[in-house]
Design a protein around this motif. Structure first.
Motif, PDB file in Angstrom:
ATOM      1  N   UNK A 126       7.376 -27.543 -21.891  1.00  0.00           N
ATOM      2  CA  UNK A 126       8.588 -27.171 -21.317  1.00  0.00           C
ATOM      3  C   UNK A 126       8.355 -25.674 -20.822  1.00  0.00           C
ATOM      4  N   UNK A 181      18.283 -16.747 -15.251  1.00  0.00           N
ATOM      5  CA  UNK A 181      17.174 -16.892 -15.669  1.00  0.00           C
ATOM      6  C   UNK A 181      15.973 -15.426 -15.519  1.00  0.00           C
ATOM      7  N   UNK A 182      16.408 -14.690 -14.748  1.00  0.00           N
ATOM      8  CA  UNK A 182      15.356 -13.554 -14.475  1.00  0.00           C
ATOM      9  C   UNK A 182      15.827 -12.396 -15.393  1.00  0.00           C
ATOM     10  N   UNK A 188      15.663 -20.942 -23.134  1.00  0.00           N
ATOM     11  CA  UNK A 188      14.307 -20.486 -23.685  1.00  0.00           C
ATOM     12  C   UNK A 188      13.376 -20.568 -22.436  1.00  0.00           C
ATOM     13  N   UNK A 189      12.200 -19.608 -22.723  1.00  0.00           N
ATOM     14  CA  UNK A 189      11.212 -19.524 -21.374  1.00  0.00           C
ATOM     15  C   UNK A 189       9.928 -19.355 -22.277  1.00  0.00           C
ATOM     16  N   UNK A 190       8.925 -20.190 -21.659  1.00  0.00           N
ATOM     17  CA  UNK A 190       7.778 -19.984 -22.162  1.00  0.00           C
ATOM     18  C   UNK A 190       6.925 -19.435 -20.828  1.00  0.00           C
ATOM     19  N   UNK A 191       6.307 -18.298 -21.207  1.00  0.00           N
ATOM     20  CA  UNK A 191       5.255 -17.853 -20.214  1.00  0.00           C
ATOM     21  C   UNK A 191       6.050 -16.533 -19.636  1.00  0.00           C
ATOM     22  N   UNK A 192       5.554 -15.787 -18.754  1.00  0.00           N
ATOM     23  CA  UNK A 192       6.099 -14.640 -18.249  1.00  0.00           C
ATOM     24  C   UNK A 192       6.376 -15.083 -16.761  1.00  0.00           C
ATOM     25  N   UNK A 241      16.413 -27.298 -29.450  1.00  0.00           N
ATOM     26  CA  UNK A 241      16.164 -26.052 -29.061  1.00  0.00           C
ATOM     27  C   UNK A 241      15.456 -24.939 -29.867  1.00  0.00           C
ATOM     28  N   UNK A 293       9.523 -20.171 -28.214  1.00  0.00           N
ATOM     29  CA  UNK A 293      10.003 -19.811 -26.933  1.00  0.00           C
ATOM     30  C   UNK A 293       9.154 -18.207 -26.959  1.00  0.00           C
ATOM     31  N   UNK A 294       8.676 -17.996 -25.754  1.00  0.00           N
ATOM     32  CA  UNK A 294       8.324 -16.516 -25.526  1.00  0.00           C
ATOM     33  C   UNK A 294       9.546 -15.552 -25.495  1.00  0.00           C
ATOM     34  N   UNK A 295      10.429 -16.036 -24.783  1.00  0.00           N
ATOM     35  CA  UNK A 295      11.582 -15.397 -24.573  1.00  0.00           C
ATOM     36  C   UNK A 295      12.760 -16.334 -24.667  1.00  0.00           C
ATOM     37  N   UNK A 296      13.708 -15.705 -25.375  1.00  0.00           N
ATOM     38  CA  UNK A 296      15.106 -16.725 -25.357  1.00  0.00           C
ATOM     39  C   UNK A 296      16.004 -15.625 -24.940  1.00  0.00           C
ATOM     40  N   UNK A 297      16.975 -16.127 -23.907  1.00  0.00           N
ATOM     41  CA  UNK A 297      17.826 -15.206 -23.396  1.00  0.00           C
ATOM     42  C   UNK A 297      19.272 -15.865 -24.075  1.00  0.00           C
ATOM     43  N   UNK A 337      10.871 -24.000 -18.806  1.00  0.00           N
ATOM     44  CA  UNK A 337      12.279 -23.319 -18.805  1.00  0.00           C
ATOM     45  C   UNK A 337      13.223 -24.212 -19.683  1.00  0.00           C
ATOM     46  N   UNK A 338      13.900 -24.152 -20.504  1.00  0.00           N
ATOM     47  CA  UNK A 338      14.975 -25.076 -20.998  1.00  0.00           C
ATOM     48  C   UNK A 338      16.280 -24.241 -21.246  1.00  0.00           C
TER      49      UNK A 338
END
Lengths: 283, 431
Positions: free
Chosen positions: B4, B89-90, B101-105, A3, A8-12, B6-7
């Protein structure tokens, strides 16, 4: 792939940073701030008789009430300033403080539905509220300037000086104070809703406890310490000093009030930040 | 390997049940003080040790990866955690553990029309709603015509939305959402709005958006047809855990199998109530023997209900509801439908037989749920909630005709009468 090795653009993550202010993200949403301001303006006065005239009516009526109560009945001095002008000055600042505080304290309850459905930088809402209140301030201040001019025509010597350029700084000072306090309260009202009701009442009481409709010089020396504990006192006195040239306030009280304001704002943003994450589950 | 989008790693969301605090400052403060002093919390019920036990994991330690361009349908029962997952996720709800982890908007449509204000005009609302969803003013300007066209609002766009019909409102709201540009689209039941024709158009639009631009889609809906049409892979959730992740067809089939499997294991005593004791619930053939499945469509089946009536009530009705594998109800049937004076239930043991005609249902798998109620008064066994379930599998025996041996589409597969050159007007088609 691990991971953390990926980009990543965003990590939550569950633990949000204790304090993070993403100015860049907020700037990206400036259109939204603008639209929120527009919305609030539009809906406040739709289907009302006087519409935006209320901006003027409110302080004007309260000033007249003050004239009757504080001047004619109680006989308190206005330090040589035409009474109506004196009261109006107090009202401009008081309206800014009280309305801003009240609106900021309602950011969660007014927007809980949107907050529960869409993610956007939450701080845009209190910012929009601030700009919305700024409109009212500008209109009222212009009216005050007009009144000032009329009084000069009628023979009031006035105290026009370059120092008047500092007036916007006073507005910023009061706004910081009001926003900070409002945001702190907004956090508490998500849990205890009766506080929102109590707030309106407390605010109307505190108007009499602050030197809005009377100068600090009318307050007995023994009581002054308590008055100076109220951070709004210094701002009110400074404002009148800049406008009318009289009023007395110690530099210490000013410093205390300014420090208070920034502490409030910081605490307010912290409370807001903590709440924006969790309140969806609370409400 | 594709990138990827969304992970999720071991994510979890914990909800506390009941009251988080008493809602009153005084009580909270007192409890906090007692807690500090090591005393028992006064608001706890007797026997409870601590507050922490009253909660549940809405999402329970799940991990998954979604590749870019994937269109993923998330299926599961109500309360399985689908919406919670989308909320996590949102970023509307906060994670309790794990990380995503999210790539892109992301554009997330947990609902259409969020932030619409009734006093403002359609156009103003489009700007506001668009901005809330993350669009820039210039983008909205550019898309305004498209939005108006899709919503069919036309000249009403400058009217306050409070004067809109609910259909117009929903169309406009959806049109804004459908014109969002984003790499990842998250949609929760957004198609469950508007009339059938609009739903169809909306689904088409969603399809066009996701295929045309290769965006990643996460979609939740209870309409299996919509999920099937839009997605090509699926995730099945139950009690906050992923029980399946596969192609969408596999997932839907697996989910339905899972649903019925669980329900066929019945403990009849579970359904005891003040009116009756359920002694038997099963499918039998004409001779009263247990039905051999799969059943040929030329054979009749009977739903056999055996009851011990404890209390007779004049409004008591009992019967069954039958659903196809998509969960759609085909019909309900009650013993009282075939009404005759002498067919009254008596106290004590009763055996009811409900006929399912031959040449009536189509090939496929059906679920039959027991249904009992006091007519218009209360449910005793609600077929849509916790009711005993039977499975009926119909295969073959569609007709005697050589022209009809394979399954046709349709809910029913009746063999109906036709006449050819018959001089008798009573049998002529149309009369």
């Amino acid at each position: 792939m691990n991971f953390d090795d990926q980009k990543w653009d965003t990590v939550i993550e569950p633990k949000q940073k204790w304090f993070s202010l993403n100015i860049k993200q907020i700037m990206e949403y400036k259109d939204l701030i603008f639209l929120f301001v527009k919305r609030d303006m539009a809906i406040t006065y739709k289907q009302t008789i006087l519409g935006p005239l209320w901006y003027i009516m409110e302080p004007a009526c309260t000033s007249i009430m003050c004239l009757i109560v504080f001047r004619n009945i109680a006989g308190l001095s206005t330090e040589g300033v035409p009474p109506i002008l004196f009261y109006f000055a107090g009202m401009v600042l008081w309206t800014l403080f009280s309305k801003l505080l009240l609106s900021e304290s309602k950011v969660f309850s007014d927007n809980q539905y949107i907050f529960g459905k869409v993610y956007f930088p939450r701080l845009t809402v209190p910012i929009a509220v601030f700009f919305g209140e700024l409109n009212r301030l500008i209109i009222q201040f212009l009216l005050f300037a007009l009144l000032y001019f009329v009084c000069i025509m009628k023979g009031y010597p006035g105290a026009i000086s370059l120092k008047m350029l500092l007036i916007p700084a006073i507005f910023v000072w009061v706004s910081i104070q009001a926003c900070g306090l409002g945001l702190i309260i907004s956090g508490v009202t998500t849990k205890y809703r009766d506080l929102a009701k109590a707030l309106t009442y407390l605010l109307s009481l505190s108007m009499y406890l602050s030197p809005v409709a009377y100068p600090l010089s009318e307050v007995s020396v023994g009581m002054r310490v308590f008055y100076e504990l109220n951070p709004l006192t210094a701002a009110l006195e400074c404002f009148r000093k800049l406008c009318f040239g009289n009023g007395d306030i110690s530099p210490g009280a000013i410093a205390y009030s300014v420090v208070c304001s920034f502490v409030f704002l910081l605490a307010g943003v912290l409370v807001f930040h903590k709440n924006e994450k969790s309140f969806v589950d609370v409400i | 390997m594709k990138d990827i989008a969304i992970k999720a790693e071991h994510i979890g969301k914990y909800y506390r049940l009941g009251q988080i605090n008493s809602g009153m400052f005084y009580t909270d403060a007192k409890n906090w003080l007692r807690h500090k002093l090591g005393k028992e919390d006064m608001t706890l019920k007797i026997g409870e040790k601590s507050r922490d036990r009253t909660g549940f994991w809405a999402i329970d330690d799940i991990s998954f990866e979604i590749e870019q361009g994937d269109r993923v349908g998330i299926i599961g029962k109500n309360g399985a955690g689908k919406s919670t997952l989308l909320k996590l996720i949102s970023q509307v709800a906060t994670l309790t553990k794990g990380k995503i982890g999210i790539n892109g908007n992301i554009a997330s449509l947990l609902e259409v029309g969020t932030g619409f204000h009734p006093e403002m005009t359609g156009r103003e609302n489009v700007y506001l709603n668009g901005a809330i969803l993350g669009m820039k003013r210039a983008e909205i300007n550019q898309k305004m015509d498209e939005i108006i066209a899709f919503s069919e609002i036309n000249e009403h766009i400058d009217t306050p939305v409070k004067r809109y019909s609910s259909g117009m409102y929903v169309r406009l709201a959806f049109a804004v959402a459908a014109n969002l540009d984003s790499d990842i689209l998250i949609a929760d039941e957004v198609l469950a709005v508007g009339d059938a024709s609009f739903q169809k158009r909306a689904l088409g639009k969603m399809n066009e958006l996701s295929t045309g631009k290769g965006r990643t889609v996460l979609f939740v809906s209870h309409q299996m047809n919509a999920v099937k049409a839009l997605c090509h892979s699926g995730i099945v959730l139950e009690h906050g855990k992923i029980i399946m992740q596969d192609s969408i067809d596999q997932c839907i089939a697996g989910y339905q199998k899972h649903l019925t499997d669980k329900k066929t294991i019945m403990d009849l005593s579970h359904y005891d109530n003040e009116f009756f004791e359920l002694l038997g619930f099963g499918l039998v053939d004409q001779n009263g023997k247990d039905l051999v499945q799969p059943l040929e469509n030329s054979q009749k089946a009977f739903v056999r209900i055996e009851l011990n009536m404890k209390k007779i009530h004049h409004s008591f009705v009992i019967g069954y509801s039958i659903c196809n594998s998509d969960g759609e109800v085909i019909y309900w049937s009650y013993v009282t439908d075939d009404y005759k004076e002498e067919k009254q239930l008596k106290g004590g043991r009763n055996i009811l037989m409900g006929e399912i005609p031959n040449h009536f249902l189509n090939e496929g798998e059906y679920s039959i749920f027991l249904s009992a109620s006091l007519h218009y008064i209360q449910w005793i066994v609600n077929p849509e909630e916790d009711a005993p379930c039977l499975k009926l599998h119909i295969q073959g025996g569609l007709s005697d005709s050589p022209f009809w041996t394979l399954k046709r589409s349709g809910v029913c597969a009746p063999v109906l009468k036709w006449s050819v050159n018959d001089p008798d007007p009573r049998t002529r088609i149309g009369n």
